[in-house]
Motif scaffolding. Structure first.
Motif, short mmCIF file in Angstrom:
data_model
loop_
_atom_site.label_atom_id
_atom_site.label_comp_id
_atom_site.label_asym_id
_atom_site.label_seq_id
_atom_site.Cartn_x
_atom_site.Cartn_y
_atom_site.Cartn_z
N GLY A 84 0.85 -1.21 0.00
CA GLY A 84 0.00 0.00 0.00
C GLY A 84 0.87 1.24 0.00
N SER A 85 0.91 1.94 -1.16
CA SER A 85 1.90 3.03 -1.30
C SER A 85 1.31 4.40 -1.56
CB SER A 85 2.89 2.68 -2.42
OG SER A 85 3.63 1.56 -2.05
N GLU A 95 0.83 -1.71 -4.98
CA GLU A 95 -0.29 -0.76 -4.98
C GLU A 95 -1.33 -1.20 -6.00
OE1 GLU A 95 -1.31 2.03 -3.14
OE2 GLU A 95 -2.97 1.84 -4.53
N ASP A 126 0.41 -1.44 4.97
CA ASP A 126 -0.37 -0.21 5.13
C ASP A 126 -1.40 -0.10 3.99
OD1 ASP A 126 -1.22 2.24 6.08
OD2 ASP A 126 0.44 3.38 5.21
N ALA A 127 -2.19 -1.17 3.82
CA ALA A 127 -3.18 -1.17 2.72
C ALA A 127 -4.58 -1.38 3.27
CB ALA A 127 -2.78 -2.22 1.68
N ASP A 128 -5.37 -2.22 2.62
CA ASP A 128 -6.75 -2.48 3.08
C ASP A 128 -6.69 -3.37 4.33
OD1 ASP A 128 -5.63 -4.29 1.22
OD2 ASP A 128 -7.55 -5.29 0.97
N TYR A 132 -1.88 -10.48 4.50
CA TYR A 132 -0.60 -9.82 4.22
C TYR A 132 0.47 -10.28 5.22
CZ TYR A 132 -3.36 -6.63 1.31
OH TYR A 132 -4.20 -6.10 0.36
#
Ligand code: SAM
Length: 220
Positions: A65-66, A89, A138-140, A147
């Motif tokens: 997650g970027s 991403e 740092d994503a969904d 993850y």
């Protein structure tokens, strides 16, 4: 209350983090594209990741997650010339018009490799033989445990997995709160509790980004 801590964050930064035209233009460019820059890590958190990587002589980082590349830039700057951030991403807008532009403007294109697509599939496609020193998730949030499981395969023994936004304003302790991101974070904690392959702790945070926290896991 939060406003006081936001000001305190800015106050500390005024001593500890120098003005940074590259990161300021990253913020500006990201916002101009309509991308929600406010969900990026704060300057203090970005610098924490940067210093952590330098202190362990990290060479390889995986970011899940970027957004606009803000945390990727902080982390890539900590790596040696032959180091690499692999940034996963899903959103083509974020990749094409933000991360790649921002990273190029920061002069870091040789150190950041962006992979467009759903992060879980991208992680599964990565080989286990080029291990990472740190994985930053740092994503969904509903996918946090998926993850984390892949991150354990991809990080070296002695390396670190950081999962961002696990404090979530304390909402995890409210049993009536079934928000998918809250639930995804609870599921991760339950998973880690029974996992003999990591030791972990959550650090709660407050500052420019409000009340939150991150979970720091050491891969045995
Ligand atoms: N780490 C970034 C920073 O601090 O600058 C912020 C990342 S932002 C909180 C979350 C990002 O995850 C967004 O850009 C979003 O598009 C991406 N994302 C959401 N779901 C995803 C998925 N399934 N696979 C890959 N990326 C995803």
């Amino acid at each position: 209350m939060h406003d006081l801590w936001a000001r305190s964050d800015v106050y500390h930064n005024s001593f500890l983090i120098k003005p940074d035209p590259v990161l300021e233009s990253t913020e500006r460019r990201t916002q101009e594209k309509g991308i929600p820059y406010e969900i990026a890590v704060s300057p203090a958190q970005g610098k924490f990741l940067h210093l952590l990587l330098r202190s362990v002589n990290a060479k390889r980082v995986l970011e899940v997650g970027s957004l606009g590349g803000y945390s990727a830039i902080w982390m890539a700057r900590a790596l040696p010339d032959d180091g690499q951030v692999v940034a996963l991403e899903i959103d083509p807008l974020h990749v094409e018009v933000s991360i790649e532009e921002n990273v190029a403007h920061a002069g870091l294109s040789n150190k950041v490799k962006v992979i467009l697509g759903p992060a879980h599939a991208s992680m599964q496609a990565l080989p286990s033989d080029a291990l990472f020193d740190l994985v930053f998730i740092d994503a969904d949030k509903p996918n946090n445990t998926n993850y984390f499981i892949e991150a354990k395969r991809l990080v070296r023994s002695g390396g670190v997995i950081i999962v961002d936004n696990t404090g979530r304003k304390g909402r995890l302790v409210d049993p009536t709160d079934m928000d998918p991101s809250v639930e995804g974070t609870r599921e991760l904690l339950r998973f880690i509790k029974d996992d003999p392959e990591v030791e972990a702790t959550t650090i709660h945070t407050v500052g420019e980004k409000g009340f939150d926290g991150f979970t720091f896991a050491y891969r045995k």
